[in-house]
Design a protein around this motif. Structure first.
Motif, mmCIF file in Angstrom:
data_model
loop_
_atom_site.group_PDB
_atom_site.id
_atom_site.type_symbol
_atom_site.label_atom_id
_atom_site.label_comp_id
_atom_site.label_asym_id
_atom_site.label_seq_id
_atom_site.Cartn_x
_atom_site.Cartn_y
_atom_site.Cartn_z
ATOM 1 N N ALA A 57 48.379 38.366 39.621
ATOM 2 C CA ALA A 57 47.329 39.311 39.233
ATOM 3 C C ALA A 57 46.866 39.069 37.802
ATOM 4 O O ALA A 57 45.673 39.200 37.488
ATOM 5 C CB ALA A 57 47.827 40.744 39.394
ATOM 6 N N THR A 58 47.787 38.702 36.924
ATOM 7 C CA THR A 58 47.420 38.405 35.540
ATOM 8 C C THR A 58 46.450 37.237 35.472
ATOM 9 O O THR A 58 45.461 37.260 34.719
ATOM 10 C CB THR A 58 48.675 38.093 34.711
ATOM 11 N N ARG A 61 42.926 38.321 36.863
ATOM 12 C CA ARG A 61 42.133 39.206 36.008
ATOM 13 C C ARG A 61 41.353 38.452 34.935
ATOM 14 O O ARG A 61 40.454 39.009 34.312
ATOM 15 C CB ARG A 61 43.043 40.253 35.360
ATOM 16 N N HIS A 62 41.695 37.205 34.713
ATOM 17 C CA HIS A 62 40.977 36.402 33.715
ATOM 18 C C HIS A 62 39.771 35.683 34.320
ATOM 19 O O HIS A 62 39.021 35.036 33.587
ATOM 20 C CB HIS A 62 41.922 35.373 33.077
ATOM 21 N N ASP A 104 46.752 45.980 39.695
ATOM 22 C CA ASP A 104 45.397 46.059 39.158
ATOM 23 C C ASP A 104 44.758 44.677 39.166
ATOM 24 O O ASP A 104 45.301 43.726 38.597
ATOM 25 C CB ASP A 104 45.457 46.616 37.730
ATOM 26 N N LEU A 105 43.570 44.550 39.781
ATOM 27 C CA LEU A 105 42.863 43.281 39.853
ATOM 28 C C LEU A 105 41.550 43.305 39.073
ATOM 29 O O LEU A 105 40.772 42.350 39.150
ATOM 30 C CB LEU A 105 42.567 42.909 41.314
ATOM 31 N N SER A 106 41.304 44.365 38.316
ATOM 32 C CA SER A 106 40.052 44.437 37.558
ATOM 33 C C SER A 106 40.089 43.473 36.382
ATOM 34 O O SER A 106 41.158 43.024 35.949
ATOM 35 C CB SER A 106 39.814 45.867 37.080
ATOM 36 N N ARG A 107 38.909 43.142 35.859
ATOM 37 C CA ARG A 107 38.789 42.202 34.744
ATOM 38 C C ARG A 107 39.701 42.614 33.602
ATOM 39 O O ARG A 107 39.881 43.788 33.319
ATOM 40 C CB ARG A 107 37.353 42.138 34.254
ATOM 41 N N SER A 108 40.259 41.628 32.892
ATOM 42 C CA SER A 108 41.229 41.903 31.840
ATOM 43 C C SER A 108 40.656 42.775 30.740
ATOM 44 O O SER A 108 41.383 43.517 30.070
ATOM 45 C CB SER A 108 41.746 40.589 31.249
ATOM 46 N N ALA A 111 41.041 46.223 32.432
ATOM 47 C CA ALA A 111 42.237 46.531 33.214
ATOM 48 C C ALA A 111 43.197 47.403 32.421
ATOM 49 O O ALA A 111 43.394 47.220 31.218
ATOM 50 C CB ALA A 111 42.947 45.246 33.630
#
Length: 491
Positions: A57-58, A61-62, A104-108, A111
């Motif tokens: 996931a990290t 998110r990028h 959480d998969l939203s943009r960093s 997030a």
């Protein structure tokens, strides 16, 4: 894309076509997920843990854009691994699916921080390789593996593994898991019944269940527990199956939190010497090592991974070697084994002895001399450069007592063996700097009590003289006679 990823994606697509209600599966999303998983250091597409979910996931998110239906595809991939018994790790399937649902998969930039912050992206790769922060670790010296048949007998003599195997046999064909929990556990009634059949306190069943899962003797899906791949291999008398199950379950069987038990084994494996607690204290990763380390050594000795010497030192056993070598190999670290010595020349033998671990030198010399006429073997060693004080006395000693110890006693003047013999005698000062095992926290341990180690002769023998699967439960049929068991073996 690697052949392994292509094969994994193809298997998932095939599975989706067999499901009554076809799952959501977006190929672009699946390729991205498995590629990101590989980038975190995973060596198998089916080897997923909750930590892997956070690490992937990290990375996701990028990205500027994620494929459609990526979470739904991720959940379908998880269902595929669980349903088809392709989940390599011992992670609880329920916990893994919950992590995928919630991560959480939203943009960093937007997030929220994870409730369990994942480690740095590079850390999992280093940990999987067993190298920690060391950029150029010294490769392990070649070790002498114990014959597989001997390993199976010694592993089968471990009462904790024996009881875990009986528990998995009792579950055949399947047992319901306790509902409404993320962690796998048997229901209250099944726990009581299993305790009665195994003749252990009910409080021991959760521990034995965790050992059985770690050993691969039990596998779980979202609802059920059933005999796992290691149980099938055990019943099928696959050579090495019992030893592999023991090695995979050792972390759970030690019932000690933290990485210290494996770090101790790693140090004993790398040095190949008998070490005192004072020489091992620097690998202890827990507070108060002077108090914690003796308890770790005690439980490792009870489980057969370590043996104590008369002078209070500790040596790794063949089972301990097997555990460390198996773990490192799974991490992608090459662990060289010594070559067969019977066909080596005397010069090649002395060269190998100088490079091998001190604990292996005498067995290697024993194996080499066993197939030779003693006096001729002694003369070959002398011709190769072995330089005892009295060559004639060396030949007589080899003839009277053709053992590796005889060679070691006369090897003090041989430059190729001097260092090895000095290390074997444990008289050489050690470098107290941490080994790669100290810097790499590569294990997780659960805090449970463990059983005492019994004599191997207490393990049940089968009529053919080997060690059979210890079903031995009241009213419980042989697993190999179960139709479910036969269908499971196809996995």
């Amino acid at each position: 894309m690697t052949e392994r990823l292509l094969s994994a994606i193809s298997a998932c697509i095939d599975w989706a076509h067999t499901v009554k209600e076809p799952p959501t599966l977006h190929i672009e999303a699946l390729v991205l997920l498995l590629s990101a998983h590989q980038d975190t250091g995973a060596t198998d597409p089916g080897d997923w843990t909750v930590d892997d979910v956070h690490e992937v996931a990290t990375l996701l998110r990028h990205r500027d854009r994620l494929p459609e239906l990526i979470r739904e595809t991720w959940l379908s991939w998880c269902d595929h691994l669980v349903t088809d018994a392709r989940l390599v790790s011992t992670e609880t399937p329920r916990r893994l699916r919950t992590a995928i649902e919630k991560v959480d998969l939203s943009r960093s930039d937007h997030a929220e921080p994870d409730s369990e912050a994942p480690p740095e992206v590079a850390a999992p790769l280093l940990e999987r390789l067993g190298y920690g922060e060391t950029e150029n670790p010294e490769p392990p010296r070649p070790y002498l593996p114990t014959p597989v048949a001997d390993l199976d007998i010694r592993a089968g003599a471990c009462p904790t593994l024996h009881l875990a195997a009986r528990l998995s046999a009792w579950m055949d064909p399947q047992a319901l898991l306790r509902p409404y929990t993320e962690h796998d556990a048997l229901g209250e009634n099944d726990t009581a019944e299993a305790a009665r059949v195994l003749d252990v306190p009910s409080g021991e069943i959760p521990f034995l269940f965790s050992v059985a899962r770690a050993a691969g003797l039990v596998r779980t899906d979202y609802l059920h527990a059933r005999p796992g791949p290691a149980a099938h291999s055990w019943v099928g008398r696959t050579p090495g199956a019992i030893a592999d199950a023991w090695a995979d379950a050792l972390s759970s069987m030690t019932a000690r939190p933290g990485a210290t038990p494996f770090l101790v084994l790693g140090e004993l494996f790398l040095t190949g010497r008998a070490l005192s607690p004072d020489e091992l204290v620097h690998v202890c990763a827990e507070p108060d090592p002077e108090s914690y380390l003796p308890r770790v050594l005690e439980v490792l000795t009870e489980l057969g991974a370590v043996t104590a010497t008369d002078d209070g030192r500790h040596l790794i056993t063949g089972l301990g070697d097997h555990c460390v070598a198996r773990r490192l190999s799974a991490c992608g670290v090459e662990v060289p084994a010594t070559p067969p010595v019977t066909e080596l020349s005397s010069t090649e033998l002395l060269g190998l002895a100088a490079a091998a671990r001190p604990i292996d030198i005498e067995p290697l010399l024993d194996q080499w001399s066993a197939g030779r006429e003693p006096s001729e073997a002694a003369r070959e060693l002398l011709a190769a450069g072995l330089s005892p004080d009295d060559p004639e006395d060396f030949v007589r000693s080899m003839t009277d007592r053709p053992r590796g110890g005889t060679v070691l006693e006369y090897a003090g003047q041989d430059s190729r063996l001097t260092d090895a013999v000095r290390r074997a005698d444990s008289s050489e000062p050690r470098d107290p700097s941490p080994s790669p095992f100290v810097r790499a926290g590569v294990d997780r341990f659960e805090d449970e009590s463990c059983f005492d180690f019994a004599d191997e002769h207490e393990f049940p023998e089968d009529p053919d003289g080997g060690y059979g699967f210890p079903f031995g439960t009241e009213g419980q049929p042989y697993m190999e006679s179960s139709p479910h068991w036969e269908s499971e073996s196809s996995h």
